[in-house]
Design a protein around this motif. Structure first.
Motif, mmCIF file in Angstrom:
data_model
loop_
_atom_site.group_PDB
_atom_site.id
_atom_site.type_symbol
_atom_site.label_atom_id
_atom_site.label_comp_id
_atom_site.label_asym_id
_atom_site.label_seq_id
_atom_site.Cartn_x
_atom_site.Cartn_y
_atom_site.Cartn_z
ATOM 1 N N UNK A 1 45.171 31.935 31.481
ATOM 2 C CA UNK A 1 43.859 32.598 31.497
ATOM 3 C C UNK A 1 43.135 32.256 32.799
ATOM 4 N N UNK A 2 42.598 33.266 33.455
ATOM 5 C CA UNK A 2 41.828 33.034 34.680
ATOM 6 C C UNK A 2 40.345 33.189 34.374
ATOM 7 N N UNK A 3 39.522 32.567 35.193
ATOM 8 C CA UNK A 3 38.086 32.584 34.991
ATOM 9 C C UNK A 3 37.402 33.297 36.141
ATOM 10 N N UNK A 4 36.161 33.684 35.910
ATOM 11 C CA UNK A 4 35.407 34.432 36.912
ATOM 12 C C UNK A 4 35.280 33.635 38.210
ATOM 13 N N UNK A 5 35.270 34.332 39.338
ATOM 14 C CA UNK A 5 35.277 33.675 40.645
ATOM 15 C C UNK A 5 33.885 33.593 41.264
ATOM 16 N N UNK A 6 32.893 34.216 40.666
ATOM 17 C CA UNK A 6 31.594 34.339 41.329
ATOM 18 C C UNK A 6 30.650 33.179 41.071
ATOM 19 N N UNK A 7 30.898 32.390 40.052
ATOM 20 C CA UNK A 7 29.960 31.314 39.717
ATOM 21 C C UNK A 7 30.738 30.054 39.350
ATOM 22 N N UNK A 8 30.070 28.901 39.402
ATOM 23 C CA UNK A 8 30.774 27.649 39.089
ATOM 24 C C UNK A 8 31.324 27.645 37.663
ATOM 25 N N UNK A 9 32.426 26.965 37.503
ATOM 26 C CA UNK A 9 33.021 26.777 36.187
ATOM 27 C C UNK A 9 32.284 25.645 35.488
ATOM 28 N N UNK A 10 31.857 25.891 34.264
ATOM 29 C CA UNK A 10 30.994 24.958 33.535
ATOM 30 C C UNK A 10 31.848 24.048 32.649
ATOM 31 N N UNK A 11 31.650 22.747 32.809
ATOM 32 C CA UNK A 11 32.506 21.758 32.166
ATOM 33 C C UNK A 11 31.725 20.989 31.103
ATOM 34 N N UNK A 12 32.344 20.863 29.934
ATOM 35 C CA UNK A 12 31.830 20.004 28.881
ATOM 36 C C UNK A 12 32.666 18.743 28.820
ATOM 37 N N UNK A 13 32.035 17.591 28.943
ATOM 38 C CA UNK A 13 32.719 16.296 28.974
ATOM 39 C C UNK A 13 32.504 15.574 27.656
ATOM 40 N N UNK A 14 33.584 15.292 26.959
ATOM 41 C CA UNK A 14 33.518 14.591 25.676
ATOM 42 C C UNK A 14 33.778 13.111 25.915
ATOM 43 N N UNK A 15 32.735 12.300 25.806
ATOM 44 C CA UNK A 15 32.850 10.866 26.016
ATOM 45 C C UNK A 15 32.245 10.449 27.345
ATOM 46 N N UNK A 16 31.422 9.387 27.306
ATOM 47 C CA UNK A 16 30.784 8.901 28.529
ATOM 48 C C UNK A 16 30.872 7.381 28.597
ATOM 49 N N UNK A 17 32.052 6.859 28.198
ATOM 50 C CA UNK A 17 32.343 5.454 28.387
ATOM 51 C C UNK A 17 32.921 5.236 29.767
ATOM 52 N N UNK A 18 33.850 4.295 29.872
ATOM 53 C CA UNK A 18 34.458 3.987 31.170
ATOM 54 C C UNK A 18 35.102 5.214 31.800
ATOM 55 N N UNK A 19 36.000 5.877 31.058
ATOM 56 C CA UNK A 19 36.715 7.018 31.623
ATOM 57 C C UNK A 19 35.771 8.149 31.990
ATOM 58 N N UNK A 20 34.839 8.461 31.093
ATOM 59 C CA UNK A 20 33.944 9.582 31.346
ATOM 60 C C UNK A 20 32.961 9.337 32.465
ATOM 61 N N UNK A 21 32.357 8.151 32.495
ATOM 62 C CA UNK A 21 31.298 7.890 33.466
ATOM 63 C C UNK A 21 31.813 7.488 34.836
#
Length: 363
Positions: A1-21
């Motif tokens: 699947x490809x995504x639109x090229x005109x705007x930034x790709x929006x990311x949801x991050x699950x977890x904000x411990x060591x790996x996430x932060x």
């Protein structure tokens, strides 16, 4: 699947411990074409940290809140504890969202392959964050091997050792089977992945795994011997109880050997709040006195061989490749199938250590 090229790709991050932060959020935010849209954490302290670092970021208390607005996101990154990787990745894929999972992708190779099959069925990207493929020493070693400077590699020694005689606590040190804690699945995921990338499939695995520290519940000192189908032998060490650290790499070939001490500087930089920037020529660069040495017939510690300039580490390349894959449909930088092959070795190592036998793969 490809995504639109005109705007930034929006990311949801699950977890904000060591790996996430420390790893994912900074690398996502510094990648052209990606924007950190949402962070899943129920900790108010971690929310405050994320808000200070990424003004405007949105928050959710549970991953399910992201599925209800899946049309507002382009990628889910899972940096939560190991036991959550499979259920959260499954739910994200079923919600129609591409996924990056921190290593290990799953507790078993079968689960990793099932996730890969689900992603293919849905036509979605699924990748695993094996950032140590972009370590400075690993990039340098690949260049030396590809250039034939070692001759035929006979033995690959890789050490990821630490001196942590006191327990830190947390799920990574838990002995609960569902947590997949311990060094075998933590640092072992890195050294095994690197060995397979360099030398191909494993056919035989032998391991010794110990619990050394008082009060420890899971392995903190493990050795893995891998025989590859091409005949190369990999000796892999992961430890939290190494009072004297060995070389990160010692690679012996038919023409020469390469020895490299010290860890890639990128993790330390990220922990200290340093961030990569566009065109940053200093990112991932280490001083000359830490360069490895290439030669034959004498120890590098007594002047044998000659120094080899270490290529800069390049963790930003991972998310740049993810952005390209989402936009253009190019292959992801690390696949679920590759992660499953590493898990085959980790599962065999665990069995070997438990039963005191060598385990044959692919038979």
């Amino acid at each position: 699947m490809t995504r639109r090229a005109s705007s930034p790709l929006r990311v949801g991050l699950v977890g904000y411990g060591l790996a996430g932060s420390v790893f994912h959020a900074p690398l996502i935010a510094s990648t052209a074409g990606l924007v950190l849209d949402s962070v899943v954490t129920s900790s108010e302290e971690r929310r405050e940290q994320a808000r200070a670092a990424y003004p405007g970021v949105r928050f959710a208390a549970a991953p399910e809140e992201l599925w209800s607005r899946a049309d507002e996101l382009d990628l889910i990154v899972i940096a939560s504890p190991n036991k959550t990787h499979v259920p959260v990745a499954t739910a994200a894929l079923e919600a129609g969202l591409p996924v990056v999972v921190d290593k290990p992708i799953a507790g078993t190779a079968a689960e990793a392959r099932a996730l890969g099959a689900l992603a293919r069925e849905r036509g979605l990207l699924l990748s695993v964050f094996q950032n140590r493929r972009w370590d400075n020493d690993f990039r340098t070693l690949r260049r030396l091997i590809d250039g034939g400077e070692l001759g035929d590699v006979l033995r690959f020694e890789s050490r990821f050792e630490r001196w942590r005689p006191q327990l830190k606590g947390g799920w990574r040190e838990s002995g609960a089977p569902e947590e997949f804690g311990g060094l075998l699945y933590d640092l072992g995921s890195h050294v095994v992945d690197q060995a397979l990338v360099l030398f191909g499939p494993a056919v035989r695995v032998y391991a010794e795994s110990d619990v050394r520290r008082p009060g420890a519940q899971t392995d903190d000192d493990t050795f893995i011997a891998v025989t590859h189908a091409n005949g190369v032998r990999s000796h892999l060490y992961v430890s939290a109880t190494a009072a004297q650290l060995g070389p990160r790499f010692r690679v012996l070939g038919s023409s020469a050997g390469y020895v490299k001490y010290g860890l890639d500087p990128q993790e330390t930089a990220l922990r200290e709040g340093v961030r990569p920037g566009p065109g940053d020529t200093c990112w991932g660069v280490e001083p000359e006195q830490l360069w490895g040495r290439l030669g034959s017939g004498e120890s590098p510690l007594t002047g044998g061989g000659h120094p080899v300039e270490t290529l800069p580490g390049d963790y930003p390349a991972y998310y740049a490749a993810i952005a390209d894959a989402l936009r253009d449909g190019t292959p992801p930088p690390v696949t679920a199938e590759e992660a499953a092959a590493a898990l085959d070795v980790l599962e065999a190592a665990r069995r070997s250590a438990r039963e005191g036998i060598a385990v044959e793969l692919g038979s």
